[in-house]
Write a protein that holds these residues in place. Structure first.
Motif, PDB file in Angstrom:
ATOM      1  N   PRO A  10      38.631  30.727  30.849  1.00  0.00           N
ATOM      2  CA  PRO A  10      37.197  31.034  30.945  1.00  0.00           C
ATOM      3  C   PRO A  10      36.386  29.785  31.302  1.00  0.00           C
ATOM      4  O   PRO A  10      36.717  28.680  30.882  1.00  0.00           O
ATOM      5  CB  PRO A  10      36.837  31.514  29.538  1.00  0.00           C
ATOM      6  CG  PRO A  10      38.130  31.944  28.934  1.00  0.00           C
ATOM      7  CD  PRO A  10      39.187  31.086  29.558  1.00  0.00           C
ATOM      8  N   VAL A  11      35.332  29.971  32.066  1.00  0.00           N
ATOM      9  CA  VAL A  11      34.461  28.865  32.477  1.00  0.00           C
ATOM     10  C   VAL A  11      33.576  28.484  31.294  1.00  0.00           C
ATOM     11  O   VAL A  11      32.936  29.339  30.681  1.00  0.00           O
ATOM     12  CB  VAL A  11      33.604  29.278  33.691  1.00  0.00           C
ATOM     13  CG1 VAL A  11      32.621  28.178  34.047  1.00  0.00           C
ATOM     14  CG2 VAL A  11      34.490  29.599  34.877  1.00  0.00           C
ATOM     15  N   TRP A  34      22.776  27.441  39.502  1.00  0.00           N
ATOM     16  CA  TRP A  34      23.873  26.960  38.674  1.00  0.00           C
ATOM     17  C   TRP A  34      24.023  25.457  38.846  1.00  0.00           C
ATOM     18  O   TRP A  34      23.825  24.930  39.945  1.00  0.00           O
ATOM     19  CB  TRP A  34      25.178  27.626  39.081  1.00  0.00           C
ATOM     20  CG  TRP A  34      25.262  29.063  38.696  1.00  0.00           C
ATOM     21  CD1 TRP A  34      24.716  30.114  39.365  1.00  0.00           C
ATOM     22  CD2 TRP A  34      25.926  29.617  37.561  1.00  0.00           C
ATOM     23  NE1 TRP A  34      25.003  31.275  38.719  1.00  0.00           N
ATOM     24  CE2 TRP A  34      25.752  31.003  37.612  1.00  0.00           C
ATOM     25  CE3 TRP A  34      26.665  29.063  36.524  1.00  0.00           C
ATOM     26  CZ2 TRP A  34      26.283  31.843  36.655  1.00  0.00           C
ATOM     27  CZ3 TRP A  34      27.198  29.907  35.572  1.00  0.00           C
ATOM     28  CH2 TRP A  34      26.991  31.283  35.636  1.00  0.00           C
ATOM     29  N   HIS A  46      33.909  32.148  39.949  1.00  0.00           N
ATOM     30  CA  HIS A  46      33.144  32.757  38.860  1.00  0.00           C
ATOM     31  C   HIS A  46      31.649  32.746  39.163  1.00  0.00           C
ATOM     32  O   HIS A  46      30.970  33.760  39.018  1.00  0.00           O
ATOM     33  CB  HIS A  46      33.422  32.014  37.554  1.00  0.00           C
ATOM     34  CG  HIS A  46      32.490  32.406  36.449  1.00  0.00           C
ATOM     35  ND1 HIS A  46      32.556  33.624  35.825  1.00  0.00           N
ATOM     36  CD2 HIS A  46      31.457  31.742  35.881  1.00  0.00           C
ATOM     37  CE1 HIS A  46      31.593  33.696  34.912  1.00  0.00           C
ATOM     38  NE2 HIS A  46      30.925  32.559  34.930  1.00  0.00           N
ATOM     39  N   HIS A  91      30.980  34.833  42.730  1.00  0.00           N
ATOM     40  CA  HIS A  91      31.434  36.218  42.860  1.00  0.00           C
ATOM     41  C   HIS A  91      31.702  36.925  41.541  1.00  0.00           C
ATOM     42  O   HIS A  91      32.075  38.094  41.538  1.00  0.00           O
ATOM     43  CB  HIS A  91      32.701  36.273  43.720  1.00  0.00           C
ATOM     44  CG  HIS A  91      32.512  35.675  45.071  1.00  0.00           C
ATOM     45  ND1 HIS A  91      31.727  36.251  46.040  1.00  0.00           N
ATOM     46  CD2 HIS A  91      32.986  34.528  45.617  1.00  0.00           C
ATOM     47  CE1 HIS A  91      31.735  35.501  47.124  1.00  0.00           C
ATOM     48  NE2 HIS A  91      32.482  34.436  46.887  1.00  0.00           N
ATOM     49  N   GLY A  92      31.575  36.215  40.423  1.00  0.00           N
ATOM     50  CA  GLY A  92      31.840  36.823  39.132  1.00  0.00           C
ATOM     51  C   GLY A  92      33.313  37.054  38.844  1.00  0.00           C
ATOM     52  O   GLY A  92      33.662  37.777  37.923  1.00  0.00           O
ATOM     53  N   VAL A  93      34.181  36.419  39.627  1.00  0.00           N
ATOM     54  CA  VAL A  93      35.626  36.575  39.464  1.00  0.00           C
ATOM     55  C   VAL A  93      36.088  35.748  38.280  1.00  0.00           C
ATOM     56  O   VAL A  93      35.729  34.583  38.145  1.00  0.00           O
ATOM     57  CB  VAL A  93      36.364  36.120  40.751  1.00  0.00           C
ATOM     58  CG1 VAL A  93      37.863  36.120  40.549  1.00  0.00           C
ATOM     59  CG2 VAL A  93      35.967  36.984  41.913  1.00  0.00           C
ATOM     60  N   ARG A  94      36.888  36.346  37.429  1.00  0.00           N
ATOM     61  CA  ARG A  94      37.467  35.632  36.290  1.00  0.00           C
ATOM     62  C   ARG A  94      38.912  35.297  36.629  1.00  0.00           C
ATOM     63  O   ARG A  94      39.736  36.177  36.792  1.00  0.00           O
ATOM     64  CB  ARG A  94      37.445  36.502  35.042  1.00  0.00           C
ATOM     65  CG  ARG A  94      36.103  37.106  34.751  1.00  0.00           C
ATOM     66  CD  ARG A  94      35.342  36.270  33.762  1.00  0.00           C
ATOM     67  NE  ARG A  94      34.108  36.964  33.397  1.00  0.00           N
ATOM     68  CZ  ARG A  94      32.944  36.379  33.357  1.00  0.00           C
ATOM     69  NH1 ARG A  94      32.850  35.113  33.662  1.00  0.00           N
ATOM     70  NH2 ARG A  94      31.871  37.032  33.028  1.00  0.00           N
ATOM     71  N   SER A  95      39.194  34.008  36.777  1.00  0.00           N
ATOM     72  CA  SER A  95      40.564  33.584  37.047  1.00  0.00           C
ATOM     73  C   SER A  95      40.839  32.325  36.243  1.00  0.00           C
ATOM     74  O   SER A  95      39.964  31.484  36.066  1.00  0.00           O
ATOM     75  CB  SER A  95      40.781  33.324  38.536  1.00  0.00           C
ATOM     76  OG  SER A  95      39.995  32.242  38.970  1.00  0.00           O
ATOM     77  N   GLU A 102      38.221  27.821  40.924  1.00  0.00           N
ATOM     78  CA  GLU A 102      38.088  28.892  39.929  1.00  0.00           C
ATOM     79  C   GLU A 102      36.651  28.987  39.409  1.00  0.00           C
ATOM     80  O   GLU A 102      36.108  30.080  39.261  1.00  0.00           O
ATOM     81  CB  GLU A 102      39.045  28.653  38.760  1.00  0.00           C
ATOM     82  CG  GLU A 102      40.496  28.796  39.123  1.00  0.00           C
ATOM     83  CD  GLU A 102      41.439  28.391  38.009  1.00  0.00           C
ATOM     84  OE1 GLU A 102      42.634  28.699  38.145  1.00  0.00           O
ATOM     85  OE2 GLU A 102      41.000  27.773  37.011  1.00  0.00           O
ATOM     86  N   VAL A 103      36.034  27.842  39.178  1.00  0.00           N
ATOM     87  CA  VAL A 103      34.646  27.823  38.700  1.00  0.00           C
ATOM     88  C   VAL A 103      33.725  28.403  39.772  1.00  0.00           C
ATOM     89  O   VAL A 103      32.836  29.213  39.475  1.00  0.00           O
ATOM     90  CB  VAL A 103      34.226  26.392  38.296  1.00  0.00           C
ATOM     91  CG1 VAL A 103      32.739  26.318  37.996  1.00  0.00           C
ATOM     92  CG2 VAL A 103      35.042  25.921  37.100  1.00  0.00           C
TER      93      VAL A 103
END
Length: 53
Positions: free
Chosen positions: A41-42, A7, A31, A34-38, A27-28
């Motif tokens: 959106p990225v 990435w 994501h 860990h694939g966490v969406r907070s 937050e990025v």
């Protein structure tokens, strides 16, 4: 890299300076790692996965 994922993140924008953008950087990272969406959106301007070729 072993999982085939690389990435690209904008370090100076999110991690090098103190301030409110550090929260967005966390937050990025959540994501990407860990694939966490907070939060919002990225976008591709914040984090971009390089394709394997």
């Amino acid at each position: 890299m072993r999982a085939g994922e690389v990435w690209v993140l904008d370090g100076p924008a999110y991690f090098n300076r103190p301030g409110p953008r550090v929260v967005r950087g966390a937050e990025v990272l959540a994501h990407v790692l860990h694939g966490v969406r907070s939060g919002e959106p990225v976008t591709s301007g914040e984090a971009r996965r390089l394709d394997r070729r």
